[in-house]
Design a protein around this motif. Structure first.
Motif, PDB file in Angstrom:
ATOM      1  N   GLY A 151     -30.209 -27.052 -38.528  1.00 11.59           N
ATOM      2  CA  GLY A 151     -30.026 -28.017 -39.615  1.00 11.59           C
ATOM      3  C   GLY A 151     -29.137 -29.182 -39.217  1.00 11.59           C
ATOM      4  O   GLY A 151     -29.407 -30.334 -39.571  1.00 11.59           O
ATOM      5  N   VAL A 152     -28.088 -28.905 -38.473  1.00 17.20           N
ATOM      6  CA  VAL A 152     -27.185 -29.959 -38.011  1.00 17.20           C
ATOM      7  C   VAL A 152     -27.943 -30.937 -37.116  1.00 17.20           C
ATOM      8  O   VAL A 152     -27.838 -32.156 -37.270  1.00 17.20           O
ATOM      9  N   TRP A 153     -28.722 -30.397 -36.170  1.00 19.98           N
ATOM     10  CA  TRP A 153     -29.428 -31.276 -35.239  1.00 19.98           C
ATOM     11  C   TRP A 153     -30.617 -31.988 -35.876  1.00 19.98           C
ATOM     12  O   TRP A 153     -31.021 -33.047 -35.404  1.00 19.98           O
ATOM     13  N   ALA A 154     -31.151 -31.448 -36.962  1.00 21.96           N
ATOM     14  CA  ALA A 154     -32.225 -32.146 -37.681  1.00 21.96           C
ATOM     15  C   ALA A 154     -31.678 -33.411 -38.342  1.00 21.96           C
ATOM     16  O   ALA A 154     -32.395 -34.402 -38.482  1.00 21.96           O
ATOM     17  N   ARG A 155     -30.399 -33.375 -38.739  1.00 22.77           N
ATOM     18  CA  ARG A 155     -29.773 -34.527 -39.395  1.00 22.77           C
ATOM     19  C   ARG A 155     -28.461 -34.887 -38.691  1.00 22.77           C
ATOM     20  O   ARG A 155     -27.448 -35.146 -39.343  1.00 22.77           O
ATOM     21  N   PHE A 156     -28.468 -34.937 -37.378  1.00 15.52           N
ATOM     22  CA  PHE A 156     -27.237 -35.123 -36.622  1.00 15.52           C
ATOM     23  C   PHE A 156     -26.540 -36.438 -36.937  1.00 15.52           C
ATOM     24  O   PHE A 156     -25.312 -36.513 -36.911  1.00 15.52           O
ATOM     25  N   GLU A 157     -27.297 -37.472 -37.264  1.00 14.35           N
ATOM     26  CA  GLU A 157     -26.690 -38.765 -37.547  1.00 14.35           C
ATOM     27  C   GLU A 157     -25.680 -38.656 -38.693  1.00 14.35           C
ATOM     28  O   GLU A 157     -24.666 -39.342 -38.707  1.00 14.35           O
ATOM     29  N   ALA A 158     -25.952 -37.782 -39.655  1.00 12.89           N
ATOM     30  CA  ALA A 158     -25.037 -37.597 -40.781  1.00 12.89           C
ATOM     31  C   ALA A 158     -23.775 -36.859 -40.356  1.00 12.89           C
ATOM     32  O   ALA A 158     -22.699 -37.070 -40.930  1.00 12.89           O
ATOM     33  N   GLU A 213     -30.933 -44.192 -32.136  1.00 12.60           N
ATOM     34  CA  GLU A 213     -31.739 -43.210 -32.865  1.00 12.60           C
ATOM     35  C   GLU A 213     -32.089 -42.083 -31.905  1.00 12.60           C
ATOM     36  O   GLU A 213     -32.511 -42.312 -30.779  1.00 12.60           O
ATOM     37  N   SER A 231     -36.615 -36.457 -30.189  1.00 12.96           N
ATOM     38  CA  SER A 231     -36.741 -34.992 -30.242  1.00 12.96           C
ATOM     39  C   SER A 231     -36.093 -34.360 -29.021  1.00 12.96           C
ATOM     40  O   SER A 231     -35.473 -33.297 -29.118  1.00 12.96           O
ATOM     41  N   ARG A 261     -32.394 -34.240 -29.527  1.00 17.99           N
ATOM     42  CA  ARG A 261     -32.016 -33.201 -30.482  1.00 17.99           C
ATOM     43  C   ARG A 261     -32.133 -31.799 -29.864  1.00 17.99           C
ATOM     44  O   ARG A 261     -31.245 -30.962 -30.053  1.00 17.99           O
TER      45      ARG A 261
END
Length: 154
Positions: A11-18, A31, A34, A37
């Motif tokens: 989950g962290v790496w799916a939305r790492f930018e956040a 950006e 894949s 990530r």
């Protein structure tokens, strides 16, 4: 419970930018692809795997305590393994963080690539707790030896 770590990291790496500003402050990220990530996830799993190994032994230790088996040499071994995992996760975390910063900025222009090395007060506290757990494991080993010796007299 140990499975939660790798799942949370997905989950962290799916939305790492956040998460990047709190995980790697100051890191200028393009950006993420894949490949970025997946590589980031793999590097993050280095300290996570050590932590999972330690929590496996801690769970087994508490399982034995729940069975009423308090003073046993195996319990001391499990506690020591958990302590070792606490001590080992610190350099693994520092190393993984450094590799991660290089990995994520590898495609940046020369001069924009970064290497971050981070040691926090949490790492120092974790190290102290690890040392305390090693001491407790040593005491537990001695207590188990005394309990075994007492059982042989009866």
């Amino acid at each position: 419970m140990a499975v939660a770590g790798p799942v949370i990291l997905i989950g962290v790496w799916a939305r790492f930018e956040a998460f990047a500003p709190s995980v790697m402050p100051g890191l200028r990220l393009p950006e993420l692809s894949s490949v970025d990530r997946i590589g980031g996830y793999a590097l993050s799993m280095l300290p996570a795997a050590i932590g999972m190994w330690g929590f496996f032994h801690l769970a087994r230790l508490f399982g034995r305590f729940a069975e009423g088996d308090l003073f046993d040499a195996d319990n001391a071994v499990r506690l020591r393994r958990f302590a070792v995992s606490l001590l080992a996760v610190i350099p693994a975390k520092i190393f993984a963080h450094a590799l991660l910063s290089v990995w994520l900025t590898r495609a940046a222009a020369p001069g924009a690539r970064q290497l971050q090395i981070s040691v926090s007060s949490t790492d120092v506290v974790l190290f102290a707790i690890g040392l305390l757990m090693v001491a407790l494991a040593t005491v537990l080993r001695e207590a188990a030896a005394i309990a075994d010796e007492n059982r042989q007299f009866v």
